[in-house]
Write an enzyme that holds these catalytic residues in place. Structure first.
Site, PDB file in Angstrom:
ATOM      1  N   ARG A  57      94.317  95.192  66.129  1.00  0.00           N
ATOM      2  CA  ARG A  57      93.339  94.802  67.158  1.00  0.00           C
ATOM      3  C   ARG A  57      92.200  95.814  67.237  1.00  0.00           C
ATOM      4  O   ARG A  57      91.093  95.492  67.637  1.00  0.00           O
ATOM      5  CB  ARG A  57      94.038  94.626  68.523  1.00  0.00           C
ATOM      6  N   TYR A 110      74.164  75.672  71.103  1.00  0.00           N
ATOM      7  CA  TYR A 110      75.480  75.087  70.825  1.00  0.00           C
ATOM      8  C   TYR A 110      76.219  74.865  72.160  1.00  0.00           C
ATOM      9  O   TYR A 110      76.175  75.718  73.054  1.00  0.00           O
ATOM     10  CB  TYR A 110      76.256  76.020  69.889  1.00  0.00           C
ATOM     11  N   ASP A 182      71.760  84.166  67.438  1.00  0.00           N
ATOM     12  CA  ASP A 182      72.852  83.526  66.702  1.00  0.00           C
ATOM     13  C   ASP A 182      72.259  82.999  65.395  1.00  0.00           C
ATOM     14  O   ASP A 182      71.450  82.075  65.398  1.00  0.00           O
ATOM     15  CB  ASP A 182      73.431  82.396  67.569  1.00  0.00           C
ATOM     16  N   LYS A 207      81.513  78.951  59.637  1.00  0.00           N
ATOM     17  CA  LYS A 207      80.573  78.041  58.989  1.00  0.00           C
ATOM     18  C   LYS A 207      80.249  78.528  57.573  1.00  0.00           C
ATOM     19  O   LYS A 207      81.152  78.703  56.780  1.00  0.00           O
ATOM     20  CB  LYS A 207      79.346  77.879  59.878  1.00  0.00           C
TER      21      LYS A 207
END
Ligand code: 3LM
Length: 407
Positions: A57, A110, A182, A207
């Site tokens: 993590r 988005y 973004d 993507k």
């Protein structure tokens, strides 16, 4: 970090440290935790006095390589990987905003980003306004004394509006604001926002970066000073961690990014030209077309227009749905950036988190259909679109109404 002259080389070699016994591919450290040589050195790693992995993590050698490669590709000092694009969106925003702050977001982002900004951030005392970033006067007017961040996508999901990064950064700097972009639709191969003075750039790595439709991931890139709290506070304490196996898959996918973006852009350009000439199509939104208002930024800000485009058919919601259902090669699925061509209906899918009023204000009509053009042969892609339009025309579904204007 050593940079390569060409990004087509960097996508393959960037940030790679060849480990013994000389494996060509990046080793996959599929381990949750790492063993310390002794107690003192474990403590030294926690205190930041000795480098080395502690716990996945906090960092992992496979994920570190993905982060180094992304930093090189975006021209950033550092990058932090997340377990999803939304992890990156929320992580970047939470790293910059506190209760009492305000942000200005571009209209028509988005759907889940819009939901995060308008539904989640207010619960933590952060307010926002949405404006058209192409209208710099409106943008300036929306800035308040407590505004901290300007947040945008360019091109915007799903209607492909394009914003002028140089102009927005000039305004942001004059007002002392942090800009966050973004860059999912472009990837650093087609657009590098940091080179225009943007502060933080992020991606849904689900993507194009991964490119094979088998991973959910995100990444945030920026200065070392900005990324330190993103890594050691936001990701550590909120926990949206990327699996090392998924980082490994993205590193594999990245190797063909330059080739893929070229083919996606070529295919989408051909599709856009084809659709623009069809009588059933009212409008095509694609920055590669000279008719697109953002076309002037091609070359200056964007190297090519990418693989996503939107079209509006004559008719409404039902017409769009019937057209989508007629397609055969295109799979009906949200997401983009995969080898397979995908089609989706923003009003009922990706942008359903908007109210109908907000969707209309953002220019997302019920008849809009988004195509994520894949890597298939262009003749097969065009043949599928042709047969779907023909089937709709036969059924009388998308014929322009008498007197309806062609745009
Ligand atoms: C989509 N988009 O089909 P993940 N930023 C941008 C995005 O397009 C997305 C994210 C962030 C789509 C996903 S809709 C349920 C499917 C510009 C995602 C978020 O968290 O990796 O999905 O990225 O447009």
């Amino acid at each position: 970090m050593a940079a390569f002259k060409h990004q087509g080389t960097c996508v393959i070699h960037g940030g790679h440290h060849r480990a013994e016994p000389g494996s060509l591919a990046t080793p996959l450290y599929q381990s949750a935790t790492f063993v310390f040589p002794d107690c003192e050195r474990g403590g030294a790693r926690f205190a930041g006095e000795e480098s080395g992995p502690i716990y996945t993590r906090l960092g992992n050698p496979t994920t570190d390589e993905f982060e180094r490669r992304m930093a090189l590709l975006e021209g950033a000092e550092d990058a932090v990987a997340f377990g999803s694009g939304m992890g990156a969106v929320s992580g970047a925003l939470l790293s910059q905003l506190s209760a009492g702050d305000h942000l200005v977001a571009a209209i028509g982002l988005y759907g889940c980003t819009h939901a995060f900004i308008t539904e989640q951030l207010p619960r933590f005392g952060v307010e926002s306004d949405s404006v058209d970033f192409a209208d710099l006067d409106a943008l300036e007017a929306a800035i308040r004394p407590n505004t901290k961040v300007l947040y945008l996508e360019t091109p915007v999901n799903p209607h492909l509006a394009v914003y002028d990064l140089d102009a927005i950064v000039t305004l942001a700097r004059r007002k002392g604001l942090v800009t966050i972009v973004d860059n999912t639709f472009m990837t650093p191969l087609l657009q590098q926002p940091l080179r225009h003075g943007v502060d933080i750039v992020l991606h849904s790595a689900t993507k194009y970066l991964n490119g094979h439709g088998d991973v959910i991931a995100g990444v945030v890139c920026g200065s070392a000073e900005q990324m330190a709290p993103v890594r050691m506070a936001i990701r550590k304490d909120f926990g949206a961690v990327l699996s090392p196996h998924d980082a490994w898959l993205i590193l594999r996918g990245l190797k063909t990014l330059a080739l893929r973006m070229e083919r996606h852009s070529d295919n989408a350009m051909a599709v856009a030209h084809f659709l623009e000439a069809q009588p059933q199509v009212a409008r095509v939104h694609y920055p590669g077309l000279p008719s697109h208002p953002g076309h002037r930024l091609l070359g200056r800000q964007m190297r090519a227009a990418g693989g996503v485009l939107a079209l509006e058919l004559h008719g409404g919601f039902d017409t769009a749905v019937r057209f989508v259902n007629q397609l055969r090669l295109f799979s009906i699925a949200v997401s983009l950036g995969d080898a397979e061509s995908l089609v989706q209906h923003p009003a009922s899918m990706t942008h359903s988190p908007y109210t109908p009023e907000d969707r209309a204000a953002a220019g997302i009509s019920d008849s809009m259909v988004r195509l994520a053009v894949g890597l298939e042969h262009i003749e097969d892609i065009l043949a599928d679109l042709k047969q779907a339009l023909a089937a709709c025309a036969e059924a009388g579904e998308t014929a322009p109404l008498a007197g309806e204007e062609q745009q």
